[in-house]
Motif scaffolding. Structure first.
Motif, PDB file in Angstrom:
ATOM      1  N   VAL A  26       0.826  -1.217   0.000  1.00 15.62           N
ATOM      2  CA  VAL A  26       0.000   0.000   0.000  1.00 15.62           C
ATOM      3  C   VAL A  26       0.859   1.267   0.000  1.00 15.62           C
ATOM      4  N   LEU A  27       0.479   2.219  -0.845  1.00 12.12           N
ATOM      5  CA  LEU A  27       1.045   3.562  -0.780  1.00 12.12           C
ATOM      6  C   LEU A  27      -0.027   4.484  -0.214  1.00 12.12           C
ATOM      7  N   ASP A  28       0.276   5.153   0.906  1.00 16.46           N
ATOM      8  CA  ASP A  28      -0.678   6.035   1.576  1.00 16.46           C
ATOM      9  C   ASP A  28      -0.228   7.487   1.355  1.00 16.46           C
ATOM     10  N   CYS A  29      -0.967   8.213   0.531  1.00 15.81           N
ATOM     11  CA  CYS A  29      -0.570   9.585   0.164  1.00 15.81           C
ATOM     12  C   CYS A  29      -1.275  10.604   1.050  1.00 15.81           C
ATOM     13  N   GLY A  30      -0.529  11.554   1.555  1.00 18.03           N
ATOM     14  CA  GLY A  30      -1.086  12.514   2.509  1.00 18.03           C
ATOM     15  C   GLY A  30      -1.289  11.806   3.835  1.00 18.03           C
ATOM     16  N   GLY A  34      -0.898   9.944  10.379  1.00 14.68           N
ATOM     17  CA  GLY A  34      -0.573   8.521  10.261  1.00 14.68           C
ATOM     18  C   GLY A  34      -1.676   7.538  10.615  1.00 14.68           C
ATOM     19  N   ALA A  35      -2.892   8.052  10.785  1.00 14.15           N
ATOM     20  CA  ALA A  35      -3.992   7.158  11.203  1.00 14.15           C
ATOM     21  C   ALA A  35      -4.360   6.145  10.115  1.00 14.15           C
ATOM     22  N   TRP A  36      -4.438   6.608   8.860  1.00 12.97           N
ATOM     23  CA  TRP A  36      -4.753   5.660   7.775  1.00 12.97           C
ATOM     24  C   TRP A  36      -3.648   4.606   7.667  1.00 12.97           C
ATOM     25  N   SER A  37      -2.416   5.035   7.865  1.00 16.87           N
ATOM     26  CA  SER A  37      -1.309   4.077   7.810  1.00 16.87           C
ATOM     27  C   SER A  37      -1.426   3.052   8.932  1.00 16.87           C
ATOM     28  N   GLN A  38      -1.889   3.509  10.119  1.00 22.19           N
ATOM     29  CA  GLN A  38      -2.103   2.553  11.217  1.00 22.19           C
ATOM     30  C   GLN A  38      -3.119   1.485  10.808  1.00 22.19           C
ATOM     31  N   VAL A  39      -4.208   1.930  10.201  1.00 15.17           N
ATOM     32  CA  VAL A  39      -5.243   0.993   9.748  1.00 15.17           C
ATOM     33  C   VAL A  39      -4.658   0.056   8.685  1.00 15.17           C
ATOM     34  N   ALA A  40      -3.901   0.625   7.757  1.00 13.19           N
ATOM     35  CA  ALA A  40      -3.332  -0.181   6.671  1.00 13.19           C
ATOM     36  C   ALA A  40      -2.352  -1.230   7.215  1.00 13.19           C
ATOM     37  N   VAL A  41      -1.501  -0.823   8.173  1.00 15.02           N
ATOM     38  CA  VAL A  41      -0.533  -1.762   8.768  1.00 15.02           C
ATOM     39  C   VAL A  41      -1.272  -2.961   9.366  1.00 15.02           C
ATOM     40  N   VAL A  53      -1.093 -15.679   7.705  1.00 10.51           N
ATOM     41  CA  VAL A  53      -1.486 -15.004   6.459  1.00 10.51           C
ATOM     42  C   VAL A  53      -0.286 -14.225   5.922  1.00 10.51           C
ATOM     43  N   PRO A  54      -0.320 -13.824   4.644  1.00 11.90           N
ATOM     44  CA  PRO A  54       0.824 -13.115   4.082  1.00 11.90           C
ATOM     45  C   PRO A  54       1.089 -11.768   4.759  1.00 11.90           C
ATOM     46  N   THR A  55       2.322 -11.329   4.679  1.00 13.12           N
ATOM     47  CA  THR A  55       2.746 -10.056   5.265  1.00 13.12           C
ATOM     48  C   THR A  55       2.743  -8.973   4.188  1.00 13.12           C
ATOM     49  N   GLY A  56       2.104  -7.856   4.475  1.00 18.92           N
ATOM     50  CA  GLY A  56       2.019  -6.761   3.508  1.00 18.92           C
ATOM     51  C   GLY A  56       3.058  -5.680   3.762  1.00 18.92           C
ATOM     52  N   PHE A  57       2.868  -4.551   3.078  1.00 19.75           N
ATOM     53  CA  PHE A  57       3.827  -3.451   3.153  1.00 19.75           C
ATOM     54  C   PHE A  57       3.075  -2.125   3.070  1.00 19.75           C
ATOM     55  N   VAL A  58       3.507  -1.141   3.865  1.00 19.49           N
ATOM     56  CA  VAL A  58       2.872   0.188   3.846  1.00 19.49           C
ATOM     57  C   VAL A  58       3.935   1.285   3.748  1.00 19.49           C
ATOM     58  N   LEU A  59       3.766   2.140   2.741  1.00 13.57           N
ATOM     59  CA  LEU A  59       4.619   3.325   2.605  1.00 13.57           C
ATOM     60  C   LEU A  59       3.733   4.566   2.654  1.00 13.57           C
ATOM     61  N   VAL A  98       2.716  -1.251  -6.370  1.00 10.07           N
ATOM     62  CA  VAL A  98       1.859  -1.524  -5.212  1.00 10.07           C
ATOM     63  C   VAL A  98       0.483  -2.016  -5.672  1.00 10.07           C
ATOM     64  N   ASP A  99      -0.230  -2.652  -4.731  1.00  8.65           N
ATOM     65  CA  ASP A  99      -1.589  -3.140  -5.021  1.00  8.65           C
ATOM     66  C   ASP A  99      -2.635  -2.060  -4.804  1.00  8.65           C
ATOM     67  N   VAL A 100      -2.355  -1.180  -3.844  1.00 10.35           N
ATOM     68  CA  VAL A 100      -3.360  -0.180  -3.445  1.00 10.35           C
ATOM     69  C   VAL A 100      -2.699   1.177  -3.252  1.00 10.35           C
ATOM     70  N   ILE A 101      -3.324   2.217  -3.809  1.00 13.55           N
ATOM     71  CA  ILE A 101      -2.920   3.589  -3.512  1.00 13.55           C
ATOM     72  C   ILE A 101      -4.072   4.256  -2.770  1.00 13.55           C
ATOM     73  N   LEU A 102      -3.772   4.737  -1.567  1.00 10.90           N
ATOM     74  CA  LEU A 102      -4.755   5.478  -0.777  1.00 10.90           C
ATOM     75  C   LEU A 102      -4.378   6.937  -0.826  1.00 10.90           C
ATOM     76  N   SER A 103      -5.365   7.820  -0.950  1.00 10.71           N
ATOM     77  CA  SER A 103      -5.069   9.238  -0.836  1.00 10.71           C
ATOM     78  C   SER A 103      -6.142   9.954  -0.034  1.00 10.71           C
TER      79      SER A 103
END
Ligand code: SAM
Length: 190
Positions: A26-30, A34-41, A53-59, A98-103
């Motif tokens: 996941v790429l978290d823009c803006g 860091g709350a959205w990143s917390q949810v994404a993690v 389960v598989p391990t993901g990634f958050v930037l 990445v699989d997902v871009i959040l903004s």
């Protein structure tokens, strides 16, 4: 334990539409604070908390400084609209795309509705360009916008590039009447 109430918007969207799942990148823009990143993690299992389960990634990327968060990589003081930022993002990703871009990006509001609307649409259009370099085919883009006369333009662009585009208005956003999100799924790729 979330850094900001905005977390509840993403939780609500994700509970309903399943944007995030273990193993996704996941790429978290803006991203600040860091709350959205917390949810994404949590939802992509970026810490490997669940070994089954598989391990993901958050930037996360933001113009502002983002305080460190376990399980996420942050790029602070970076403008998503700057071409150098794209190169830095690419160097920080574990894979090319990445699989997902959040903004949840938002410009500093001037209070002039038309102008704020226009500025945010420009940011989203810029992000769509960035997506061409770093979003996997069949990937997902979730981006905030403020409704106005240029929303159609953004929606049309999204529809050209994604198979499934919808507008979401989370309950948690109700107070902010102009705020909505485009959820664009199944990226067609280049
Ligand atoms: N989703 C975040 C959270 O849950 O903690 C809140 C995001 S806040 C509503 C919007 C953020 O977008 C601000 O921190 C702002 O600095 C950032 N932003 C605005 N324009 C940006 C740009 N061009 N590049 C990177 N970040 C930007």
């Amino acid at each position: 334990h979330y850094r900001c109430r905005s977390a509840f918007k993403l939780l609500e969207i994700d509970d309903k539409l399943h944007v995030l799942r273990p193993g996704l990148s996941v790429l978290d823009c803006g991203a600040a604070p860091g709350a959205w990143s917390q949810v994404a993690v949590e939802r992509v299992n970026a810490l490997g908390t669940d070994p089954a389960v598989p391990t993901g990634f958050v930037l996360g990327v933001d113009l502002l400084r983002i305080a460190p968060l376990e399980g996420a990589v942050f790029l602070s003081k970076a403008d998503i609209a700057d071409p150098n930022t794209l190169r830095t993002i690419q160097s920080l990703l574990p894979a090319e795309k990445v699989d997902v871009i959040l903004s949840d990006m938002a410009p500093n509001a001037t209070g002039i509705k038309e102008l704020d609307h226009q500025k945010l649409i420009s940011l989203c259009l810029g992000l769509l360009k960035v997506s061409q370099s770093i979003l996997k085919p069949k990937g997902t883009l979730l981006c905030k916008f403020w409704d106005g006369y240029e929303s159609r333009l953004l929606q049309n662009r999204l529809k050209e590039q994604f198979q499934d585009v919808r507008i979401i208005k989370p309950q948690a956003s109700r107070k902010d009447s102009a705020e909505s999100y485009y959820l664009a799924r199944l990226y067609k790729g280049k």
